[in-house]
Design a protein around this motif. Sequence first.
Motif, mmCIF file in Angstrom:
data_model
loop_
_atom_site.group_PDB
_atom_site.id
_atom_site.type_symbol
_atom_site.label_atom_id
_atom_site.label_comp_id
_atom_site.label_asym_id
_atom_site.label_seq_id
_atom_site.Cartn_x
_atom_site.Cartn_y
_atom_site.Cartn_z
ATOM 1 N N VAL A 291 13.869 6.896 -9.635
ATOM 2 C CA VAL A 291 14.730 7.973 -9.134
ATOM 3 C C VAL A 291 16.189 7.660 -9.477
ATOM 4 O O VAL A 291 16.574 6.502 -9.639
ATOM 5 C CB VAL A 291 14.573 8.160 -7.613
ATOM 6 C CG1 VAL A 291 13.209 8.754 -7.298
ATOM 7 C CG2 VAL A 291 14.777 6.835 -6.868
ATOM 8 N N SER A 292 16.994 8.710 -9.573
ATOM 9 C CA SER A 292 18.396 8.518 -9.941
ATOM 10 C C SER A 292 19.318 8.882 -8.793
ATOM 11 O O SER A 292 18.896 9.414 -7.765
ATOM 12 C CB SER A 292 18.740 9.372 -11.168
ATOM 13 O OG SER A 292 18.542 10.748 -10.882
ATOM 14 N N GLY A 293 20.603 8.587 -8.980
ATOM 15 C CA GLY A 293 21.607 8.923 -7.966
ATOM 16 C C GLY A 293 21.380 8.164 -6.680
ATOM 17 O O GLY A 293 21.044 6.981 -6.690
ATOM 18 N N THR A 294 21.569 8.856 -5.562
ATOM 19 C CA THR A 294 21.442 8.206 -4.250
ATOM 20 C C THR A 294 20.065 8.390 -3.639
ATOM 21 O O THR A 294 19.856 8.081 -2.459
ATOM 22 C CB THR A 294 22.504 8.756 -3.277
ATOM 23 O OG1 THR A 294 22.323 10.170 -3.150
ATOM 24 C CG2 THR A 294 23.909 8.467 -3.770
ATOM 25 N N LEU A 295 19.113 8.872 -4.415
ATOM 26 C CA LEU A 295 17.765 9.079 -3.883
ATOM 27 C C LEU A 295 17.088 7.758 -3.528
ATOM 28 O O LEU A 295 17.359 6.719 -4.132
ATOM 29 C CB LEU A 295 16.903 9.827 -4.902
ATOM 30 C CG LEU A 295 17.188 11.317 -5.075
ATOM 31 C CD1 LEU A 295 16.398 11.858 -6.260
ATOM 32 C CD2 LEU A 295 16.840 12.095 -3.812
ATOM 33 N N ASN A 296 16.202 7.831 -2.537
ATOM 34 C CA ASN A 296 15.310 6.726 -2.184
ATOM 35 C C ASN A 296 13.900 7.104 -2.612
ATOM 36 O O ASN A 296 13.565 8.293 -2.714
ATOM 37 C CB ASN A 296 15.313 6.469 -0.677
ATOM 38 C CG ASN A 296 16.519 5.675 -0.192
ATOM 39 O OD1 ASN A 296 16.474 5.099 0.879
ATOM 40 N ND2 ASN A 296 17.616 5.670 -0.941
ATOM 41 N N ALA A 297 13.059 6.101 -2.837
ATOM 42 C CA ALA A 297 11.654 6.360 -3.169
ATOM 43 C C ALA A 297 10.815 5.182 -2.704
ATOM 44 O O ALA A 297 11.259 4.029 -2.746
ATOM 45 C CB ALA A 297 11.479 6.565 -4.670
ATOM 46 N N VAL A 298 9.601 5.480 -2.249
ATOM 47 C CA VAL A 298 8.679 4.442 -1.794
ATOM 48 C C VAL A 298 7.294 4.734 -2.344
ATOM 49 O O VAL A 298 6.838 5.885 -2.334
ATOM 50 C CB VAL A 298 8.623 4.376 -0.254
ATOM 51 C CG1 VAL A 298 7.576 3.352 0.202
ATOM 52 C CG2 VAL A 298 9.983 4.013 0.331
ATOM 53 N N THR A 299 6.622 3.687 -2.826
ATOM 54 C CA THR A 299 5.238 3.793 -3.282
ATOM 55 C C THR A 299 4.362 2.881 -2.434
ATOM 56 O O THR A 299 4.658 1.693 -2.281
ATOM 57 C CB THR A 299 5.113 3.400 -4.766
ATOM 58 O OG1 THR A 299 5.799 4.364 -5.566
ATOM 59 C CG2 THR A 299 3.653 3.368 -5.201
ATOM 60 N N PHE A 300 3.305 3.462 -1.872
ATOM 61 C CA PHE A 300 2.320 2.703 -1.112
ATOM 62 C C PHE A 300 1.106 2.460 -1.992
ATOM 63 O O PHE A 300 0.589 3.395 -2.621
ATOM 64 C CB PHE A 300 1.872 3.480 0.132
ATOM 65 C CG PHE A 300 2.947 3.729 1.136
ATOM 66 C CD1 PHE A 300 3.275 2.766 2.070
ATOM 67 C CD2 PHE A 300 3.621 4.938 1.152
ATOM 68 C CE1 PHE A 300 4.278 3.000 3.001
ATOM 69 C CE2 PHE A 300 4.611 5.186 2.084
ATOM 70 C CZ PHE A 300 4.945 4.209 3.009
ATOM 71 N N LYS A 301 0.650 1.218 -2.036
ATOM 72 C CA LYS A 301 -0.603 0.880 -2.699
ATOM 73 C C LYS A 301 -1.669 0.770 -1.620
ATOM 74 O O LYS A 301 -1.538 -0.036 -0.696
ATOM 75 C CB LYS A 301 -0.476 -0.427 -3.478
ATOM 76 C CG LYS A 301 -1.712 -0.783 -4.293
ATOM 77 C CD LYS A 301 -1.492 -2.065 -5.088
ATOM 78 C CE LYS A 301 -2.712 -2.422 -5.914
ATOM 79 N NZ LYS A 301 -2.503 -3.694 -6.670
ATOM 80 N N LEU A 302 -2.734 1.591 -1.740
ATOM 81 C CA LEU A 302 -3.724 1.736 -0.685
ATOM 82 C C LEU A 302 -5.123 1.397 -1.178
ATOM 83 O O LEU A 302 -5.427 1.571 -2.357
ATOM 84 C CB LEU A 302 -3.697 3.174 -0.158
ATOM 85 C CG LEU A 302 -2.295 3.686 0.199
ATOM 86 C CD1 LEU A 302 -2.255 5.200 0.171
ATOM 87 C CD2 LEU A 302 -1.894 3.162 1.567
ATOM 88 N N ASP A 303 -5.980 0.936 -0.267
ATOM 89 C CA ASP A 303 -7.325 0.543 -0.693
ATOM 90 C C ASP A 303 -8.183 1.747 -1.071
ATOM 91 O O ASP A 303 -9.016 1.658 -1.973
ATOM 92 C CB ASP A 303 -8.013 -0.297 0.388
ATOM 93 C CG ASP A 303 -8.258 0.458 1.684
ATOM 94 O OD1 ASP A 303 -7.533 1.437 1.958
ATOM 95 O OD2 ASP A 303 -9.172 0.065 2.435
ATOM 96 N N LEU A 304 -7.993 2.888 -0.439
ATOM 97 C CA LEU A 304 -8.803 4.073 -0.727
ATOM 98 C C LEU A 304 -8.085 5.093 -1.604
ATOM 99 O O LEU A 304 -8.649 5.623 -2.556
ATOM 100 C CB LEU A 304 -9.232 4.754 0.582
ATOM 101 C CG LEU A 304 -10.085 3.920 1.541
ATOM 102 C CD1 LEU A 304 -10.377 4.731 2.801
ATOM 103 C CD2 LEU A 304 -11.385 3.477 0.881
ATOM 104 N N ALA A 305 -6.843 5.388 -1.271
ATOM 105 C CA ALA A 305 -6.111 6.475 -1.929
ATOM 106 C C ALA A 305 -5.390 6.050 -3.203
ATOM 107 O O ALA A 305 -4.791 6.891 -3.877
ATOM 108 C CB ALA A 305 -5.113 7.095 -0.958
ATOM 109 N N GLY A 306 -5.442 4.769 -3.524
ATOM 110 C CA GLY A 306 -4.720 4.304 -4.713
ATOM 111 C C GLY A 306 -3.235 4.188 -4.426
ATOM 112 O O GLY A 306 -2.832 3.436 -3.543
ATOM 113 N N GLU A 307 -2.420 4.948 -5.148
ATOM 114 C CA GLU A 307 -0.974 4.919 -4.920
ATOM 115 C C GLU A 307 -0.475 6.293 -4.486
ATOM 116 O O GLU A 307 -0.858 7.312 -5.051
ATOM 117 C CB GLU A 307 -0.231 4.478 -6.187
ATOM 118 C CG GLU A 307 -0.402 3.005 -6.513
ATOM 119 C CD GLU A 307 0.592 2.530 -7.565
ATOM 120 O OE1 GLU A 307 1.318 3.375 -8.138
ATOM 121 O OE2 GLU A 307 0.632 1.309 -7.808
ATOM 122 N N ILE A 308 0.356 6.281 -3.461
ATOM 123 C CA ILE A 308 1.015 7.495 -2.989
ATOM 124 C C ILE A 308 2.506 7.200 -2.899
ATOM 125 O O ILE A 308 2.913 6.163 -2.357
ATOM 126 C CB ILE A 308 0.469 7.935 -1.618
ATOM 127 C CG1 ILE A 308 -0.962 8.456 -1.764
ATOM 128 C CG2 ILE A 308 1.354 9.009 -0.991
ATOM 129 C CD1 ILE A 308 -1.614 8.888 -0.474
#
Length: 337
Positions: A291-308
């Motif tokens: 992401v660019s600018g002042t945005l935040n971003a988070v990625t969760f690695k999960l056992d069932l759903a993969g990545e969200i």
Amino acid sequence: MRIIIVGFGNLGRGICRAFIGKADFFKKAYGLIPKVVAVADECGAAVDENGLDLPRLLKTAESHGTVAKYPGGRRGKLALDLIEEVSADLVFELTPTNIKTGEPGLTHIKRAMQSGKHVITSNKGPLVVAFKELDSMARKQGVEFRYSASVGGAVPVIGLAKKLLCGNEILEIRGVLNGTTNYILSRMSAEGVPQEMIIQEAQELGLAEKDPTLDIDGIDTACKITILANSVLGIDAKLSDVKVTGIRRVTPDATRLAQEAGQTIKLVGTARRDLLEVSPKLVPQGHPLAVSGTLNAVTFKLDLAGEISITGFGAGPKETSSSLLGDLIDVHRTLGG
């Protein structure tokens, strides 16, 4: 719901503006009528058991720099006295962060819980210093404790992890969690401008503090990783457990080389049960964390759903009010409202 607000800077004023602007929505959608009965800042307090006139309170604070000038206001009145003496259901603890001792927010939160009041806070300091103690105290006292605004601003990182993803085991959390450093790195990548020049411009725009050390050296991100480790992964983590490297050594040449390789450099915080880390990382262009600018971003690695992944604005009184209000509605619902 009767509310005390402790700390009346940008966030305290922002939540009051939201109460004014969304009053009808709260009542119609949730049957919630927030009534602010007391507010404290560093100079004093304003109290009205029947509910403060919020437009007048805001005008007073903006004109005089303190709520103590509100009609009947009390200069020198301490927040702790308000918490103990004023009849209220919930305390918003919105004082500035102190990551060394957690004070004065830590004592405010404890006193509120001890007096049977629910607590919502944006303050990272108490959570970094004494998360397990506060979580345990809330359970013991039978009060609700919410802190969504401490990580991600408007981005509902904690709520997503603890509620909507509860059918999964969260294996890893990776995030771009500091808007100031992301703005600096984005500008360096796009324009090849030296870091020092961008920091100066960011300070002039109000995007960076006069002393940007906590941001640039990765400490702010480390605080958020500590909170996520404790609240989401159930680790008894301290700030000192996080291995931290900031962005001071990132150069325009480094961002250029990364770009030529289809990558971008981001300050990434990582939380796993075996690793707590903050450091500049190469992130593929087009990845949710790029992401660019002042945005935040988070990625969760999960056992069932993969990545969200989730992205949004991580700072600002209006944006942070989104998380504070979300916590208020969540408490209201939990109590059967």
